[in-house]
Design an enzyme around this catalytic site. Sequence first.
Site, PDB file in Angstrom:
ATOM      1  N   HIS A   1       0.835  -1.204   0.000  1.00  0.00           N
ATOM      2  CA  HIS A   1       0.000   0.000   0.000  1.00  0.00           C
ATOM      3  C   HIS A   1       0.879   1.267   0.000  1.00  0.00           C
ATOM      4  CE1 HIS A   1      -3.140   2.768   1.351  1.00  0.00           C
ATOM      5  NE2 HIS A   1      -4.021   1.810   1.438  1.00  0.00           N
TER       6      HIS A   1
ATOM      7  N   ASP B   1     -10.599   6.360  -5.198  1.00  0.00           N
ATOM      8  CA  ASP B   1     -10.329   5.078  -4.532  1.00  0.00           C
ATOM      9  C   ASP B   1     -10.727   3.979  -5.513  1.00  0.00           C
ATOM     10  OD1 ASP B   1     -11.148   3.810  -1.180  1.00  0.00           O
ATOM     11  OD2 ASP B   1      -9.849   3.046  -2.781  1.00  0.00           O
TER      12      ASP B   1
ATOM     13  N   GLU C   1      -0.770   1.011  -5.380  1.00  0.00           N
ATOM     14  CA  GLU C   1      -0.646  -0.214  -4.595  1.00  0.00           C
ATOM     15  C   GLU C   1      -0.551  -1.472  -5.464  1.00  0.00           C
ATOM     16  OE1 GLU C   1      -3.852   2.113  -1.972  1.00  0.00           O
ATOM     17  OE2 GLU C   1      -3.807  -0.024  -1.602  1.00  0.00           O
TER      18      GLU C   1
HETATM   19  O1  TA6 Z   1      -6.137   1.449  -0.531  1.00  0.00           O
HETATM   20  C1  TA6 Z   1      -7.212   2.351  -0.423  1.00  0.00           C
HETATM   21  C2  TA6 Z   1      -7.954   2.100   0.884  1.00  0.00           C
HETATM   22  O2  TA6 Z   1      -8.536   0.823   0.895  1.00  0.00           O
HETATM   23  C3  TA6 Z   1      -8.981   3.215   1.090  1.00  0.00           C
HETATM   24  O3  TA6 Z   1     -10.288   2.722   0.981  1.00  0.00           O
HETATM   25  C4  TA6 Z   1      -8.639   3.761   2.477  1.00  0.00           C
HETATM   26  O4  TA6 Z   1      -9.354   3.069   3.471  1.00  0.00           O
HETATM   27  C5  TA6 Z   1      -7.141   3.480   2.537  1.00  0.00           C
HETATM   28  O5  TA6 Z   1      -7.030   2.168   1.992  1.00  0.00           O
HETATM   29  C6  TA6 Z   1      -6.477   3.647   3.871  1.00  0.00           C
HETATM   30  O6  TA6 Z   1      -6.862   2.618   4.721  1.00  0.00           O
HETATM   31  P1  TA6 Z   1      -6.304   2.680   6.246  1.00  0.00           P
HETATM   32  O7  TA6 Z   1      -6.920   1.487   6.921  1.00  0.00           O
HETATM   33  O8  TA6 Z   1      -4.796   2.591   6.179  1.00  0.00           O
HETATM   34  O9  TA6 Z   1      -6.743   4.003   6.787  1.00  0.00           O
END
Ligand code: TA6
Length: 300
Positions: free
Chosen positions: A169, A213, A272
Amino acid sequence: MASAHAELYRFEIPGTASVVEGNGGLQKVRVTTPGAAGEIYLHGAHLTSWKPAGREEVLFLSALSQWELGRAIRGGVPICFPWFGGKADDPKAPAHGFVRTKAWRIESIAQAGDGVTVSMFTESDDDTKRWWPADFRLSYRVTFASELRLELVVTNTGKTSLRFEEALHAYHRVGNILDTRVSGLDTVQYIDKTDSNRKKIQHGEIAIVSETDRIYLNTIDAIKLEDPVLRRRTHVAKENSRTTVVWNPGAQKARSLSDFADDEWIQMICIETSNVADFALDLAPGQQHEMKAVVSVAGF
Ligand code: TA6
């Protein structure tokens, strides 16, 4: 405690890789080589910095990130495993799985060309089985050099097949997201998580003006980030990954994140490398899967 430190110090390479106390008292490996400098925490095997020689920091790290056991670091490269986002059958389960808040262990630190490879691992245990009954071992190899190489290896150490999602991520730092362009996903189908998970087709480059997103599906192509403010082009290539997630919270969602300053959404974008959603993976007993991302930057 001393023996634990001794256990870690034996991995150090004098003048190149040291194990030091980072933010919040969490231990990290700090790397300094001719090719690059960087750091990775044992907490979540969380990569938080990569600076190729002669260039600025490539990764974004929130000024409001928490640095404590049980909390994910906001920024760098969180590892999402064995599910992505919320756990479909358990709303109480931690978002993005449990390994990004787990204590990993150092497997090795070794010089690799103009850089250094730091390898860490973690395994299933009673805590992980509270959420997910599988037996597994994760090995994560990060090579800090003139390019950044990330390799996540999942091994099924159990007697039954397992199905998992995984994502690196990665939070990339940009001068201004409104001027940044993302290419490499033209004509690719994606799930739009800001529009009731509708499936859409990408047309041309991605411009970000508000919360974005998206899970791009069945794509193996490299992603290019063009940042005219920092005058930097970032290239993210990948292997054994069929999905790419693109995320920016936008102004409104940024305000709802306690570990993210209100204006920081302007300075970041997540690209990601992943296998999620329709492209979750099945792994037979004893089998391994390795997902790889390679990041390089150039000026212009
Ligand atoms: O990768 C995008 C995502 O799934 C978004 O929906 C947002 O929730 C982000 O990840 C961050 O997630 P986190 O749990 O690290 O705040």
